[in-house]
Design a protein around this motif. Structure first.
Motif, PDB file in Angstrom:
ATOM      1  N   PHE A 133       7.673 -16.473  -3.137  1.00 55.20           N
ATOM      2  CA  PHE A 133       7.383 -16.022  -1.783  1.00 55.20           C
ATOM      3  C   PHE A 133       5.880 -16.101  -1.590  1.00 55.20           C
ATOM      4  N   VAL A 134       5.435 -16.819  -0.567  1.00 53.71           N
ATOM      5  CA  VAL A 134       4.019 -17.050  -0.325  1.00 53.71           C
ATOM      6  C   VAL A 134       3.574 -16.289   0.910  1.00 53.71           C
ATOM      7  N   MET A 135       2.443 -15.569   0.779  1.00 58.30           N
ATOM      8  CA  MET A 135       1.877 -14.800   1.883  1.00 58.30           C
ATOM      9  C   MET A 135       0.428 -15.227   2.106  1.00 58.30           C
ATOM     10  N   PRO A 136       0.164 -16.150   3.039  1.00 53.70           N
ATOM     11  CA  PRO A 136      -1.220 -16.515   3.348  1.00 53.70           C
ATOM     12  C   PRO A 136      -1.952 -15.313   3.953  1.00 53.70           C
ATOM     13  N   PHE A 137      -3.227 -15.174   3.638  1.00 53.95           N
ATOM     14  CA  PHE A 137      -3.992 -14.021   4.112  1.00 53.95           C
ATOM     15  C   PHE A 137      -4.022 -13.920   5.635  1.00 53.95           C
ATOM     16  N   TYR A 138      -4.062 -15.049   6.324  1.00 53.70           N
ATOM     17  CA  TYR A 138      -4.152 -14.989   7.785  1.00 53.70           C
ATOM     18  C   TYR A 138      -2.853 -14.504   8.442  1.00 53.70           C
ATOM     19  N   LEU A 139      -1.762 -14.429   7.679  1.00 54.95           N
ATOM     20  CA  LEU A 139      -0.503 -13.920   8.214  1.00 54.95           C
ATOM     21  C   LEU A 139      -0.233 -12.464   7.819  1.00 54.95           C
ATOM     22  N   LEU A 140      -1.111 -11.859   7.008  1.00 52.74           N
ATOM     23  CA  LEU A 140      -0.958 -10.459   6.602  1.00 52.74           C
ATOM     24  C   LEU A 140      -1.584  -9.549   7.658  1.00 52.74           C
ATOM     25  N   LYS A 141      -0.862  -8.527   8.062  1.00 49.44           N
ATOM     26  CA  LYS A 141      -1.342  -7.580   9.080  1.00 49.44           C
ATOM     27  C   LYS A 141      -1.100  -6.153   8.609  1.00 49.44           C
ATOM     28  N   ASP A 142      -1.916  -5.228   9.083  1.00 53.79           N
ATOM     29  CA  ASP A 142      -1.743  -3.785   8.851  1.00 53.79           C
ATOM     30  C   ASP A 142      -1.566  -3.444   7.377  1.00 53.79           C
ATOM     31  N   CYS A 143      -2.364  -4.035   6.509  1.00 59.61           N
ATOM     32  CA  CYS A 143      -2.249  -3.760   5.073  1.00 59.61           C
ATOM     33  C   CYS A 143      -2.917  -2.433   4.720  1.00 59.61           C
ATOM     34  N   GLU A 144      -2.225  -1.667   3.894  1.00 65.14           N
ATOM     35  CA  GLU A 144      -2.723  -0.384   3.408  1.00 65.14           C
ATOM     36  C   GLU A 144      -2.530  -0.325   1.901  1.00 65.14           C
ATOM     37  N   ILE A 145      -3.505   0.200   1.192  1.00 62.13           N
ATOM     38  CA  ILE A 145      -3.374   0.437  -0.236  1.00 62.13           C
ATOM     39  C   ILE A 145      -3.024   1.899  -0.423  1.00 62.13           C
ATOM     40  N   LYS A 146      -1.920   2.163  -1.079  1.00 59.82           N
ATOM     41  CA  LYS A 146      -1.439   3.530  -1.295  1.00 59.82           C
ATOM     42  C   LYS A 146      -1.622   3.889  -2.769  1.00 59.82           C
ATOM     43  N   GLN A 147      -2.156   5.083  -3.007  1.00 58.43           N
ATOM     44  CA  GLN A 147      -2.354   5.579  -4.359  1.00 58.43           C
ATOM     45  C   GLN A 147      -1.788   6.993  -4.468  1.00 58.43           C
ATOM     46  N   PRO A 148      -0.470   7.098  -4.598  1.00 56.13           N
ATOM     47  CA  PRO A 148       0.130   8.426  -4.679  1.00 56.13           C
ATOM     48  C   PRO A 148      -0.231   9.128  -5.993  1.00 56.13           C
ATOM     49  N   VAL A 149      -0.235  10.470  -5.958  1.00 53.54           N
ATOM     50  CA  VAL A 149      -0.543  11.249  -7.156  1.00 53.54           C
ATOM     51  C   VAL A 149       0.529  11.024  -8.216  1.00 53.54           C
ATOM     52  N   PHE A 150       1.786  11.090  -7.814  1.00 50.74           N
ATOM     53  CA  PHE A 150       2.900  10.869  -8.730  1.00 50.74           C
ATOM     54  C   PHE A 150       3.607   9.587  -8.328  1.00 50.74           C
ATOM     55  N   GLY A 151       3.366   8.512  -9.040  1.00 48.33           N
ATOM     56  CA  GLY A 151       3.981   7.226  -8.731  1.00 48.33           C
ATOM     57  C   GLY A 151       2.977   6.105  -8.862  1.00 48.33           C
ATOM     58  N   ALA A 152       3.482   4.896  -8.769  1.00 45.71           N
ATOM     59  CA  ALA A 152       2.651   3.711  -8.929  1.00 45.71           C
ATOM     60  C   ALA A 152       1.885   3.389  -7.647  1.00 45.71           C
TER      61      ALA A 152
END
Length: 103
Positions: free
Chosen positions: A70-89
């Motif tokens: 599955f290929v995701m070109p950067f120009y097609l990525l929208k609303d990206c968020e990095i999540k860092q929960p306390v308990f979980g990956a």
């Protein structure tokens, strides 16, 4: 986005001559939601590796699944968020827009 266009039979990735792989991560899980109707290839959690190039993110699944890559070109990525929960990956959440002729 493109489905099943950038994997090799041995489980590796195929990139264009003009790009190189910057980083590789193994033991990655990817899930899809908010797709109506949900194609069979996108159902469930997929496990595999991610390859980062200067232009796109390529997911290559391990095993025999309907989704081999599955290929995701950067120009097609929208609303990206990095999540860092306390308990979980840690995980990245976002939207990938379909590209004409990409599937």
């Amino acid at each position: 986005m493109a489905l099943n266009r950038n994997h090799s039979e041995g489980g590796g990735v195929i990139v264009n001559n003009s790009e190189n792989v910057l980083m590789t991560y193994d033991h990655i899980e990817i899930t899809f939601s908010d797709i109506e109707p949900m194609p069979e290839a996108f159902k469930g959690t997929k496990k595999g590796s991610v390859f980062l190039t200067p232009y796109r993110v390529i997911f290559v699944s391990k095993g025999k699944d309907a989704m081999q890559s599955f290929v995701m070109p950067f120009y097609l990525l929208k609303d990206c968020e990095i999540k860092q929960p306390v308990f979980g990956a840690n995980y990245i959440k976002g939207t990938v827009k379909a590209e004409a002729g990409g599937m």
